[in-house]
Design a protein around this motif. Sequence first.
Motif, short mmCIF file in Angstrom:
data_model
loop_
_atom_site.label_atom_id
_atom_site.label_comp_id
_atom_site.label_asym_id
_atom_site.label_seq_id
_atom_site.Cartn_x
_atom_site.Cartn_y
_atom_site.Cartn_z
N THR A 110 0.92 -1.30 0.03
CA THR A 110 0.22 -0.04 0.16
C THR A 110 0.86 1.27 0.15
O THR A 110 0.65 2.44 -0.73
N PHE A 111 2.06 1.27 0.80
CA PHE A 111 2.81 2.56 0.71
C PHE A 111 3.43 2.75 -0.41
O PHE A 111 3.50 3.71 -1.01
N VAL A 112 3.93 1.63 -1.03
CA VAL A 112 4.47 1.85 -2.44
C VAL A 112 3.65 2.46 -3.61
O VAL A 112 3.76 3.35 -4.40
N SER A 113 2.38 1.65 -3.56
CA SER A 113 1.43 1.81 -4.71
C SER A 113 0.94 3.49 -4.39
O SER A 113 0.89 4.34 -5.43
N LEU A 114 0.74 3.80 -3.12
CA LEU A 114 -0.05 5.24 -3.06
C LEU A 114 0.99 6.30 -3.02
O LEU A 114 0.77 7.43 -3.37
N GLY B 33 0.69 3.92 -14.19
CA GLY B 33 0.70 2.23 -14.49
C GLY B 33 1.15 1.40 -13.35
O GLY B 33 0.51 0.43 -12.94
N VAL B 34 2.22 2.07 -12.74
CA VAL B 34 2.75 1.03 -11.86
C VAL B 34 2.16 1.23 -10.51
O VAL B 34 1.78 0.35 -9.80
N ALA B 35 1.73 2.43 -10.09
CA ALA B 35 0.47 2.50 -8.93
C ALA B 35 -0.70 1.72 -9.33
O ALA B 35 -0.81 1.08 -8.23
N ALA B 36 -1.17 1.65 -10.26
CA ALA B 36 -2.20 0.65 -10.56
C ALA B 36 -2.08 -0.69 -10.20
O ALA B 36 -2.82 -1.50 -9.76
N GLY C 25 0.04 1.88 5.83
CA GLY C 25 0.72 2.27 4.65
C GLY C 25 0.23 3.46 3.96
O GLY C 25 1.16 4.03 3.28
N THR C 26 -1.01 3.92 3.94
CA THR C 26 -1.22 5.21 3.22
C THR C 26 -0.48 6.32 4.00
O THR C 26 -0.24 7.14 3.28
N LEU C 27 -0.60 6.28 5.27
CA LEU C 27 -0.05 7.42 6.20
C LEU C 27 1.36 7.59 5.99
O LEU C 27 2.19 8.42 5.91
N GLY D 10 -6.79 4.62 -0.05
CA GLY D 10 -6.45 3.53 0.73
C GLY D 10 -7.43 3.00 1.62
O GLY D 10 -7.57 1.79 1.58
N VAL D 11 -8.37 3.94 2.28
CA VAL D 11 -9.40 3.38 3.08
C VAL D 11 -10.46 2.67 2.40
O VAL D 11 -10.89 1.72 2.68
#
Length: 303
Positions: free
Chosen positions: A28-32, A182-185, A238-240, A285-286
């Motif tokens: 989650t951390f990496v994607s967001l 794209g990577v984030a998706a 992860g989002t924070l 994220g939530v």
Amino acid sequence: MRVALVLSEVLQGLRRNISMVISVILVTFVSLTFVGAAVLMQSQVSNIRDYWEQRSQVAIYMCASSSTTPTCVDGTATEEQIQGVKDSLEGETLAPLIQTYTFDSQEVSLEKFLEQYPDYEGFVDAESMNATFWINLKDQTKTDVIYEAFSDTVGIDEVKDQLKYLDPLFQTLTVATYIAIGVAALMLIAAVLLIGTTIKLSAYARRKEIGIMRLVGASNRFIQTPFVLEGVVSALIGTLLAGVAVVLGVKFGVEGYLRNRLNLGGEWITVNDALLVVPVLIGIGVVLSALSAGFAIRRWLRT
């Protein structure tokens, strides 16, 4: 009392699947972080484009002795041809589109050229330089009108839109933004799948407790709530972290490094811009974690 019970179930589930929880947090951390970077990158590209659109000019180069285009077979542009261009720019058709324009004679063009390239002094003369009209349009999307009005006109060597020189830069930055998106998706999809797997494992580990809760009449919503919160808590952490990474990246990467070393034009994004993105990341994220966890536990309970 029910709240305390739900919270205890959430903490118990997080402890039992700590390795999976850490995986969810990292993905989650990496994607967001990529999502935040893509949003801010696109904002920066827009700032640069707006800056240059306001300052870019359309240049009309009159024929010089060195010109080789078919419209310059008669040599250097005459005073009549130069005056004809001025009349057209000030005419009823083009004047409403033009904010301002200036004219550089061959002598002025030579002076400006030598200011930039002093080593050529003595090797070039005014006759080889193009007298030039520099035009600022009210709307930069109307550059084609100027081009159509003066292209293939005798006495005019070339009509150029300065903004087109920057198109490769804008295209490169836009492609980089799309790659980040794209990577984030892909990473978000991985995070959603991991959250679902984590919830299923947590439910399987507590299958006896769930069976007892069903026997005593606990509702499905009461049973599902701790599992949904497990996914939300994992993703929220992860989002924070992603929000912190985005803010620090702008603080030290953009404000502390790039701003002092690159002059691309336009305002650089700031920490305030990054802070505006953080709530968006938290919302993504939530919502995704709640949907993924809720779907996973409902599907598991039906089996």
